[in-house]
Design a protein around this motif. Sequence first.
Motif, PDB file in Angstrom:
ATOM      1  N   UNK A  38      28.193  36.848  36.064  1.00 16.94           N
ATOM      2  CA  UNK A  38      29.401  36.989  36.860  1.00 16.94           C
ATOM      3  C   UNK A  38      30.004  38.374  36.697  1.00 16.94           C
ATOM      4  N   UNK A  39      31.090  38.649  37.400  1.00 16.28           N
ATOM      5  CA  UNK A  39      31.667  39.996  37.376  1.00 16.28           C
ATOM      6  C   UNK A  39      32.290  40.349  36.023  1.00 16.28           C
ATOM      7  N   UNK A  40      32.070  41.601  35.632  1.00 14.34           N
ATOM      8  CA  UNK A  40      32.731  42.171  34.465  1.00 14.34           C
ATOM      9  C   UNK A  40      33.613  43.307  34.950  1.00 14.34           C
ATOM     10  N   UNK A  41      34.858  43.330  34.489  1.00 11.36           N
ATOM     11  CA  UNK A  41      35.799  44.381  34.869  1.00 11.36           C
ATOM     12  C   UNK A  41      35.814  45.475  33.803  1.00 11.36           C
ATOM     13  N   UNK A  42      35.952  46.699  34.252  1.00 13.55           N
ATOM     14  CA  UNK A  42      36.211  47.827  33.363  1.00 13.55           C
ATOM     15  C   UNK A  42      37.633  48.274  33.640  1.00 13.55           C
ATOM     16  N   UNK A  43      38.525  47.947  32.696  1.00 14.04           N
ATOM     17  CA  UNK A  43      39.978  48.104  32.805  1.00 14.04           C
ATOM     18  C   UNK A  43      40.537  47.104  33.827  1.00 14.04           C
ATOM     19  N   UNK A  44      41.883  47.008  33.855  1.00 10.12           N
ATOM     20  CA  UNK A  44      42.498  45.988  34.711  1.00 10.12           C
ATOM     21  C   UNK A  44      43.703  46.488  35.497  1.00 10.12           C
ATOM     22  N   UNK A  45      44.344  47.568  35.062  1.00  5.83           N
ATOM     23  CA  UNK A  45      45.525  48.054  35.770  1.00  5.83           C
ATOM     24  C   UNK A  45      46.826  47.641  35.115  1.00  5.83           C
ATOM     25  N   UNK A  46      47.912  48.157  35.673  1.00  4.15           N
ATOM     26  CA  UNK A  46      49.265  47.983  35.150  1.00  4.15           C
ATOM     27  C   UNK A  46      49.759  46.556  35.365  1.00  4.15           C
ATOM     28  N   UNK A  47      50.531  46.041  34.414  1.00  2.00           N
ATOM     29  CA  UNK A  47      51.072  44.684  34.516  1.00  2.00           C
ATOM     30  C   UNK A  47      52.307  44.693  35.403  1.00  2.00           C
ATOM     31  N   UNK A  48      52.096  44.440  36.671  1.00  2.00           N
ATOM     32  CA  UNK A  48      53.158  44.451  37.681  1.00  2.00           C
ATOM     33  C   UNK A  48      52.738  43.482  38.785  1.00  2.00           C
ATOM     34  N   UNK A  49      53.690  42.765  39.404  1.00  2.00           N
ATOM     35  CA  UNK A  49      53.302  41.782  40.432  1.00  2.00           C
ATOM     36  C   UNK A  49      52.485  42.383  41.577  1.00  2.00           C
ATOM     37  N   UNK A  50      52.880  43.553  42.073  1.00  2.00           N
ATOM     38  CA  UNK A  50      52.118  44.167  43.161  1.00  2.00           C
ATOM     39  C   UNK A  50      50.717  44.584  42.693  1.00  2.00           C
ATOM     40  N   UNK A  51      50.644  45.063  41.452  1.00  2.00           N
ATOM     41  CA  UNK A  51      49.343  45.452  40.908  1.00  2.00           C
ATOM     42  C   UNK A  51      48.437  44.230  40.774  1.00  2.00           C
ATOM     43  N   UNK A  52      49.007  43.131  40.300  1.00  2.00           N
ATOM     44  CA  UNK A  52      48.227  41.894  40.165  1.00  2.00           C
ATOM     45  C   UNK A  52      47.716  41.422  41.527  1.00  2.00           C
ATOM     46  N   UNK A  53      48.586  41.416  42.524  1.00  2.00           N
ATOM     47  CA  UNK A  53      48.168  40.989  43.866  1.00  2.00           C
ATOM     48  C   UNK A  53      47.061  41.893  44.405  1.00  2.00           C
ATOM     49  N   UNK A  54      47.184  43.203  44.139  1.00  2.00           N
ATOM     50  CA  UNK A  54      46.149  44.131  44.599  1.00  2.00           C
ATOM     51  C   UNK A  54      44.818  43.845  43.917  1.00  2.00           C
ATOM     52  N   UNK A  55      44.867  43.570  42.616  1.00  2.00           N
ATOM     53  CA  UNK A  55      43.635  43.256  41.888  1.00  2.00           C
ATOM     54  C   UNK A  55      43.006  41.979  42.419  1.00  2.00           C
ATOM     55  N   UNK A  56      43.804  40.940  42.609  1.00  2.00           N
ATOM     56  CA  UNK A  56      43.288  39.657  43.104  1.00  2.00           C
ATOM     57  C   UNK A  56      42.683  39.835  44.498  1.00  2.00           C
ATOM     58  N   UNK A  57      43.404  40.536  45.372  1.00  2.00           N
ATOM     59  CA  UNK A  57      42.886  40.742  46.730  1.00  2.00           C
ATOM     60  C   UNK A  57      41.643  41.634  46.720  1.00  2.00           C
ATOM     61  N   UNK A  58      41.635  42.605  45.810  1.00  2.00           N
ATOM     62  CA  UNK A  58      40.477  43.473  45.700  1.00  2.00           C
ATOM     63  C   UNK A  58      39.241  42.718  45.248  1.00  2.00           C
ATOM     64  N   UNK A  59      39.403  41.803  44.300  1.00  2.00           N
ATOM     65  CA  UNK A  59      38.263  40.983  43.862  1.00  2.00           C
ATOM     66  C   UNK A  59      37.740  40.137  45.011  1.00  2.00           C
ATOM     67  N   UNK A  60      38.656  39.613  45.824  1.00  2.00           N
ATOM     68  CA  UNK A  60      38.228  38.850  47.002  1.00  2.00           C
ATOM     69  C   UNK A  60      37.448  39.744  47.956  1.00  2.00           C
ATOM     70  N   UNK A  61      37.895  41.007  48.090  1.00  2.00           N
ATOM     71  CA  UNK A  61      37.181  41.949  48.944  1.00  2.00           C
ATOM     72  C   UNK A  61      35.800  42.288  48.425  1.00  2.00           C
ATOM     73  N   UNK A  62      35.581  42.069  47.134  1.00  2.00           N
ATOM     74  CA  UNK A  62      34.258  42.285  46.530  1.00  2.00           C
ATOM     75  C   UNK A  62      33.403  41.018  46.588  1.00  2.00           C
ATOM     76  N   UNK A  63      33.960  39.961  47.197  1.00  2.00           N
ATOM     77  CA  UNK A  63      33.204  38.722  47.323  1.00  2.00           C
ATOM     78  C   UNK A  63      33.290  37.810  46.118  1.00  2.00           C
ATOM     79  N   UNK A  64      34.335  37.964  45.294  1.00  2.00           N
ATOM     80  CA  UNK A  64      34.478  37.118  44.113  1.00  2.00           C
ATOM     81  C   UNK A  64      35.959  36.790  43.932  1.00  2.00           C
TER      82      UNK A  64
END
Length: 334
Positions: free
Chosen positions: A34-60
Amino acid sequence: MVTDHGGGVWSIRVPIPDNPLGHTLVYLLDTDRGPVLIDTGWDDPDSWDTLVNGLAGCGTSVGEVYGVLLTHHHPDHHGLSGRVREASGAWLAMHAADAEVVRRTRQAPPELWLDYLIGKLAAAGAPDEHIAPLRGARAAGRGRVLPGGRPALPDREIVPGELADVPGRRLRAVWTPGHTPGHVCLHLEEGRRLFSGDHLLPGITPHIGLYEDPGTITDPLGDYLDSLERIARLDPAEVLPAHQHAFAGAPHRVRELLAHHAARLADLRALIAARPLTPWQLAQAMRWNRPWTELPYRSRNIAVAEAEAHLRRLVTAGLAEPVPGSHPVRYAVA
C-alpha cells in the motif's frame, strides 16, 4: 494539486498556513503493501483536507496508508502524521535524533521554549527592547503553541544506510544532519531518485541555526556541509525536495550551496577582523534577503541562530574565538 512523477511516485502540495514557503510537497510511494508517505504536512484543517483529497487524486485514501517516513521533525513535515496514523493505523518512522527532540518537546512545559529563547537572545547580545515581548509573554503565562498540540511520537526508527520497510521498493536512508540533527534523505535506488526533504532545495538555502542545550557543543553548519558532500557523491539522477519543485543536477546544486556558505563564512570573519562583535551585531551586519530593519521579529531570531551557527563553524575550524571575559560574548579572529 497532485503531480504524477512516474514510477509509482506522486506528490501532493499541502499548504502551510501564513508561510512564504506556501506548501510542503508530500510524496506518495506505491509499494506492495500500500501507499507510503514521505512527510505529511502542517497540522491544519485545510492542509488535512488537501492531503485527503490529494490521496484520492492518486487513486487511494488515507485509510490505505501503510507507513509514513519523516525526513525531520519540523511541523510542516511532521504535523499531520498523528492524524494519518489515527486514520490508517500506519507506522511513523523518524531518525532517532529527531525522535528525541519530539519526545522532549512533548514532555517539556509550554514555557520552556520562551525561557530558552530569552536566555539565548540575551547571551547573543540582543537589546532589551527585542527581548521585552518574550519576557512579557512569559510573565503572562503564554508558552509556545505547537501545531496540533503535541507532536506525534514515531513508533519506528529510520536507520542510516538501511532499507526502509517499503515492500517491493529499495528505499535507503541517508543521514543528512544540519537543518535538524536527525534529518534524513531517502534514496530510491531504482531510478536513482532522492527524496531530499529540506536538505537540498533547488532555489532556497535551508535554515541552519544553532540550537543546543546548555553545556553541549555542536556544529550544525559543519554537519550540513559534510552532509552536502555525501549527497554530491551519491549523485542522484533526480531530486524530489519537500519545497519548490523536482530537479536534476544535485552535485551542481551542492557546489552552489558550498560556495554560498564559504562566502558567508569569509564575510563574517572579515567583520570580526575589524572589531569583536556579538552574534546579534553580526546578524545585523550580515546580508539577508532584505535589510535588517525590514526583517520581521521572528526572522531576526532565526538570523541570530544562523549567525551563531556560522560562528561555531569558524570557532571549530580555529578561525575565530570568543573574547575572554566579554558579556555578552564577543567574537574575534583567532
